[in-house]
Design a protein around this motif. Structure first.
Motif, mmCIF file in Angstrom:
data_model
loop_
_atom_site.group_PDB
_atom_site.id
_atom_site.type_symbol
_atom_site.label_atom_id
_atom_site.label_comp_id
_atom_site.label_asym_id
_atom_site.label_seq_id
_atom_site.Cartn_x
_atom_site.Cartn_y
_atom_site.Cartn_z
ATOM 1 N N PRO A 32 0.808 -1.225 0.000
ATOM 2 C CA PRO A 32 0.000 0.000 0.000
ATOM 3 C C PRO A 32 0.839 1.272 0.000
ATOM 4 C CG PRO A 32 0.011 -0.988 2.184
ATOM 5 C CD PRO A 32 0.702 -1.966 1.262
ATOM 6 N N SER A 33 0.370 2.243 -0.771
ATOM 7 C CA SER A 33 1.027 3.548 -0.760
ATOM 8 C C SER A 33 0.477 4.418 0.364
ATOM 9 C CB SER A 33 0.873 4.241 -2.112
ATOM 10 O OG SER A 33 -0.473 4.449 -2.416
ATOM 11 N N ALA A 34 -0.608 3.956 0.998
ATOM 12 C CA ALA A 34 -1.204 4.632 2.149
ATOM 13 C C ALA A 34 -2.042 3.598 2.903
ATOM 14 C CB ALA A 34 -2.093 5.786 1.691
ATOM 15 N N PRO A 35 -2.239 3.774 4.204
ATOM 16 C CA PRO A 35 -3.113 2.857 4.932
ATOM 17 C C PRO A 35 -4.517 2.851 4.313
ATOM 18 C CG PRO A 35 -1.859 4.220 6.459
ATOM 19 C CD PRO A 35 -1.634 4.790 5.082
ATOM 20 N N GLY A 36 -5.042 1.661 4.074
ATOM 21 C CA GLY A 36 -6.363 1.526 3.480
ATOM 22 C C GLY A 36 -6.361 1.449 1.964
ATOM 23 N N HIS A 37 -5.201 1.512 1.335
ATOM 24 C CA HIS A 37 -5.090 1.426 -0.128
ATOM 25 C C HIS A 37 -5.706 0.107 -0.593
ATOM 26 C CE1 HIS A 37 -2.031 1.448 -3.744
ATOM 27 N NE2 HIS A 37 -3.242 1.085 -4.136
ATOM 28 N N VAL A 38 -6.755 0.206 -1.396
ATOM 29 C CA VAL A 38 -7.412 -0.984 -1.932
ATOM 30 C C VAL A 38 -7.346 -0.981 -3.453
ATOM 31 C CG1 VAL A 38 -8.980 -1.276 0.032
ATOM 32 C CG2 VAL A 38 -9.731 0.032 -1.945
ATOM 33 N N GLU A 39 -7.563 -2.155 -4.000
ATOM 34 C CA GLU A 39 -7.637 -2.329 -5.451
ATOM 35 C C GLU A 39 -8.978 -2.967 -5.779
ATOM 36 O OE1 GLU A 39 -2.980 -3.292 -6.340
ATOM 37 O OE2 GLU A 39 -4.202 -4.820 -5.369
ATOM 38 N N LYS A 69 -16.992 3.197 1.516
ATOM 39 C CA LYS A 69 -17.730 3.128 2.781
ATOM 40 C C LYS A 69 -16.954 2.331 3.823
ATOM 41 C CE LYS A 69 -22.357 3.507 0.800
ATOM 42 N NZ LYS A 69 -23.619 2.807 0.551
ATOM 43 N N VAL A 70 -16.346 1.230 3.406
ATOM 44 C CA VAL A 70 -15.549 0.419 4.327
ATOM 45 C C VAL A 70 -14.367 1.226 4.853
ATOM 46 C CG1 VAL A 70 -14.071 -1.631 4.508
ATOM 47 C CG2 VAL A 70 -16.266 -1.786 3.309
ATOM 48 N N LEU A 71 -13.697 1.953 3.959
ATOM 49 C CA LEU A 71 -12.546 2.757 4.385
ATOM 50 C C LEU A 71 -12.957 3.829 5.389
ATOM 51 C CD1 LEU A 71 -10.631 3.179 1.013
ATOM 52 C CD2 LEU A 71 -10.166 1.579 2.876
ATOM 53 N N ILE A 72 -14.099 4.444 5.181
ATOM 54 C CA ILE A 72 -14.591 5.473 6.103
ATOM 55 C C ILE A 72 -14.854 4.860 7.478
ATOM 56 C CG2 ILE A 72 -16.574 6.974 6.598
ATOM 57 C CD1 ILE A 72 -16.665 7.530 3.537
ATOM 58 N N GLU A 73 -15.369 3.629 7.503
ATOM 59 C CA GLU A 73 -15.664 2.954 8.768
ATOM 60 C C GLU A 73 -14.401 2.465 9.464
ATOM 61 O OE1 GLU A 73 -18.376 -0.194 7.796
ATOM 62 O OE2 GLU A 73 -19.963 1.195 7.198
ATOM 63 N N GLU A 74 -13.403 1.993 8.708
ATOM 64 C CA GLU A 74 -12.230 1.348 9.297
ATOM 65 C C GLU A 74 -11.065 2.294 9.566
ATOM 66 O OE1 GLU A 74 -11.058 -2.197 7.233
ATOM 67 O OE2 GLU A 74 -13.032 -3.116 7.479
ATOM 68 N N TYR A 75 -11.052 3.446 8.928
ATOM 69 C CA TYR A 75 -9.946 4.397 9.069
ATOM 70 C C TYR A 75 -10.515 5.763 9.412
ATOM 71 C CZ TYR A 75 -7.231 0.753 6.812
ATOM 72 O OH TYR A 75 -6.628 -0.434 6.524
ATOM 73 N N ASP A 76 -9.622 6.671 9.824
ATOM 74 C CA ASP A 76 -10.081 8.051 9.953
ATOM 75 C C ASP A 76 -10.659 8.430 8.601
ATOM 76 O OD1 ASP A 76 -9.205 8.345 12.568
ATOM 77 O OD2 ASP A 76 -7.243 9.122 11.967
ATOM 78 N N PRO A 77 -11.830 9.059 8.582
ATOM 79 C CA PRO A 77 -12.405 9.391 7.270
ATOM 80 C C PRO A 77 -11.409 10.188 6.423
ATOM 81 C CG PRO A 77 -14.016 9.762 8.988
ATOM 82 C CD PRO A 77 -12.705 9.456 9.681
ATOM 83 N N PRO A 78 -11.098 9.664 5.240
ATOM 84 C CA PRO A 78 -10.138 10.349 4.373
ATOM 85 C C PRO A 78 -10.626 11.742 3.971
ATOM 86 C CG PRO A 78 -10.460 8.089 3.661
ATOM 87 C CD PRO A 78 -11.509 8.372 4.685
ATOM 88 N N HIS A 79 -9.667 12.630 3.721
ATOM 89 C CA HIS A 79 -9.972 13.976 3.237
ATOM 90 C C HIS A 79 -10.167 13.968 1.725
ATOM 91 C CE1 HIS A 79 -7.380 15.076 6.910
ATOM 92 N NE2 HIS A 79 -8.660 15.123 7.252
ATOM 93 N N GLY A 80 -9.684 12.925 1.059
ATOM 94 C CA GLY A 80 -9.784 12.791 -0.388
ATOM 95 C C GLY A 80 -9.346 11.402 -0.810
ATOM 96 N N TYR A 81 -9.335 11.166 -2.092
ATOM 97 C CA TYR A 81 -8.938 9.861 -2.645
ATOM 98 C C TYR A 81 -8.173 10.083 -3.936
ATOM 99 C CZ TYR A 81 -12.532 8.145 0.478
ATOM 100 O OH TYR A 81 -13.281 7.876 1.603
ATOM 101 N N THR A 82 -7.254 9.201 -4.206
ATOM 102 C CA THR A 82 -6.660 9.091 -5.527
ATOM 103 C C THR A 82 -7.210 7.797 -6.109
ATOM 104 O OG1 THR A 82 -4.658 10.301 -4.937
ATOM 105 C CG2 THR A 82 -4.522 8.841 -6.840
ATOM 106 N N ILE A 83 -7.823 7.902 -7.282
ATOM 107 C CA ILE A 83 -8.396 6.741 -7.967
ATOM 108 C C ILE A 83 -7.680 6.631 -9.306
ATOM 109 C CG2 ILE A 83 -10.487 5.697 -8.923
ATOM 110 C CD1 ILE A 83 -12.062 7.599 -7.021
ATOM 111 N N GLY A 84 -7.130 5.449 -9.606
ATOM 112 C CA GLY A 84 -6.393 5.361 -10.855
ATOM 113 C C GLY A 84 -6.192 3.958 -11.371
ATOM 114 N N VAL A 85 -5.925 3.905 -12.659
ATOM 115 C CA VAL A 85 -5.625 2.657 -13.358
ATOM 116 C C VAL A 85 -4.300 2.855 -14.079
ATOM 117 C CG1 VAL A 85 -6.348 1.049 -15.169
ATOM 118 C CG2 VAL A 85 -8.070 2.162 -13.744
#
Length: 130
Positions: A32-39, A69-85
Protein backbone atom coordinates in the motif's frame (compact mmCIF):
# COMPACT_ATOMS: atom_id res chain seq x y z
CA UNK A 1 -3.92 -18.14 -14.92
CA UNK A 2 -2.48 -20.01 -11.95
CA UNK A 3 0.39 -17.53 -11.73
CA UNK A 4 -1.91 -14.47 -11.60
CA UNK A 5 -2.26 -13.18 -8.03
CA UNK A 6 -5.68 -11.70 -8.78
CA UNK A 7 -7.03 -14.87 -10.40
CA UNK A 8 -6.17 -16.60 -7.12
CA UNK A 9 -8.52 -14.29 -5.23
CA UNK A 10 -9.60 -16.95 -2.72
CA UNK A 11 -6.03 -17.52 -1.50
CA UNK A 12 -5.81 -15.57 1.79
CA UNK A 13 -2.01 -15.61 1.62
CA UNK A 14 -2.27 -13.44 -1.52
CA UNK A 15 -5.49 -11.48 -1.17
CA UNK A 16 -7.35 -9.88 1.70
CA UNK A 17 -10.78 -9.25 0.27
CA UNK A 18 -12.66 -6.20 1.52
CA UNK A 19 -15.93 -6.66 -0.39
CA UNK A 20 -17.15 -7.97 -3.73
CA UNK A 21 -19.99 -8.02 -6.21
CA UNK A 22 -20.83 -10.05 -9.30
CA UNK A 23 -17.87 -9.10 -11.49
CA UNK A 24 -15.34 -7.36 -9.20
CA UNK A 25 -13.71 -7.74 -5.81
CA UNK A 26 -11.92 -5.21 -3.64
CA UNK A 27 -8.72 -6.25 -1.91
CA UNK A 28 -6.15 -4.50 0.23
CA UNK A 29 -3.03 -3.71 -1.78
CA UNK A 30 -0.11 -5.89 -0.67
CA UNK A 31 2.24 -2.90 -1.04
CA UNK A 32 0.00 0.00 0.00
CA UNK A 33 1.03 3.55 -0.76
CA UNK A 34 -1.20 4.63 2.15
CA UNK A 35 -3.11 2.86 4.93
CA UNK A 36 -6.36 1.53 3.48
CA UNK A 37 -5.09 1.43 -0.13
CA UNK A 38 -7.41 -0.98 -1.93
CA UNK A 39 -7.64 -2.33 -5.45
CA UNK A 40 -10.89 -2.97 -7.29
CA UNK A 41 -10.13 -6.08 -9.35
CA UNK A 42 -12.00 -7.68 -12.24
CA UNK A 43 -13.01 -11.26 -11.52
CA UNK A 44 -12.64 -11.93 -15.24
CA UNK A 45 -9.01 -12.05 -16.27
CA UNK A 46 -8.63 -9.04 -18.51
CA UNK A 47 -5.72 -6.64 -18.75
CA UNK A 48 -7.36 -3.51 -20.04
CA UNK A 49 -9.88 -1.11 -18.55
CA UNK A 50 -11.00 -0.52 -22.14
CA UNK A 51 -12.09 -4.17 -22.49
CA UNK A 52 -14.73 -3.89 -19.76
CA UNK A 53 -18.35 -4.38 -20.71
CA UNK A 54 -20.99 -1.82 -19.73
CA UNK A 55 -22.27 -4.03 -16.86
CA UNK A 56 -18.68 -4.51 -15.62
CA UNK A 57 -18.11 -0.76 -15.64
CA UNK A 58 -21.21 -0.27 -13.50
CA UNK A 59 -20.09 -3.03 -11.12
CA UNK A 60 -16.62 -1.49 -10.85
CA UNK A 61 -18.07 1.90 -9.93
CA UNK A 62 -20.51 0.36 -7.46
CA UNK A 63 -17.67 -1.49 -5.76
CA UNK A 64 -15.52 1.65 -5.58
CA UNK A 65 -18.38 3.26 -3.65
CA UNK A 66 -18.80 0.21 -1.39
CA UNK A 67 -15.06 0.01 -0.67
CA UNK A 68 -15.06 3.74 0.12
CA UNK A 69 -17.73 3.13 2.78
CA UNK A 70 -15.55 0.42 4.33
CA UNK A 71 -12.55 2.76 4.39
CA UNK A 72 -14.59 5.47 6.10
CA UNK A 73 -15.66 2.95 8.77
CA UNK A 74 -12.23 1.35 9.30
CA UNK A 75 -9.95 4.40 9.07
CA UNK A 76 -10.08 8.05 9.95
CA UNK A 77 -12.40 9.39 7.27
CA UNK A 78 -10.14 10.35 4.37
CA UNK A 79 -9.97 13.98 3.24
CA UNK A 80 -9.78 12.79 -0.39
CA UNK A 81 -8.94 9.86 -2.65
CA UNK A 82 -6.66 9.09 -5.53
CA UNK A 83 -8.40 6.74 -7.97
CA UNK A 84 -6.39 5.36 -10.86
CA UNK A 85 -5.63 2.66 -13.36
CA UNK A 86 -2.14 1.95 -14.65
CA UNK A 87 -3.21 1.05 -18.18
CA UNK A 88 -0.29 -0.87 -19.66
CA UNK A 89 3.29 -1.47 -18.65
CA UNK A 90 4.34 1.97 -19.94
CA UNK A 91 1.91 3.46 -17.38
CA UNK A 92 3.42 1.46 -14.54
CA UNK A 93 1.20 -1.62 -14.40
CA UNK A 94 3.10 -4.51 -12.79
CA UNK A 95 0.31 -7.13 -12.68
CA UNK A 96 -1.28 -7.82 -16.06
CA UNK A 97 -4.81 -8.10 -14.68
CA UNK A 98 -7.09 -5.08 -14.50
CA UNK A 99 -7.17 -3.37 -11.11
CA UNK A 100 -8.31 0.09 -10.10
CA UNK A 101 -6.50 1.73 -7.20
CA UNK A 102 -8.53 3.50 -4.52
CA UNK A 103 -6.08 5.30 -2.24
CA UNK A 104 -7.26 7.27 0.81
CA UNK A 105 -5.60 10.67 1.08
CA UNK A 106 -5.15 13.07 3.97
CA UNK A 107 -4.00 16.65 4.22
CA UNK A 108 -0.30 16.49 5.03
CA UNK A 109 0.24 12.92 3.81
CA UNK A 110 2.72 14.35 1.28
CA UNK A 111 4.55 17.67 1.38
CA UNK A 112 2.81 19.08 -1.70
CA UNK A 113 -0.15 17.21 -3.17
CA UNK A 114 -0.58 19.63 -6.07
CA UNK A 115 -0.44 17.79 -9.35
CA UNK A 116 -1.66 14.51 -7.86
CA UNK A 117 -1.16 11.69 -10.34
CA UNK A 118 0.61 14.02 -12.77
CA UNK A 119 3.79 13.29 -10.81
CA UNK A 120 3.95 10.02 -12.73
CA UNK A 121 4.65 11.91 -15.96
CA UNK A 122 7.47 14.21 -17.08
CA UNK A 123 5.46 17.46 -16.79
CA UNK A 124 4.56 16.94 -13.14
CA UNK A 125 5.82 20.10 -11.46
CA UNK A 126 2.85 22.39 -10.64
CA UNK A 127 5.17 25.42 -10.34
CA UNK A 128 6.05 25.05 -14.03
CA UNK A 129 2.39 25.31 -15.12
CA UNK A 130 2.16 29.07 -14.61
Amino acid sequence: MDDCIFCRRHDPALNTIVCENTTFFARYDNYPSAPGHVEIVSKRHTESFFDLTDPELLDAYALILEARKVLIEEYDPPHGYTIGVNEGRAAGRSVDHLHIHLIPRYFGDVKDARGGIRKATPNWDPDSWR
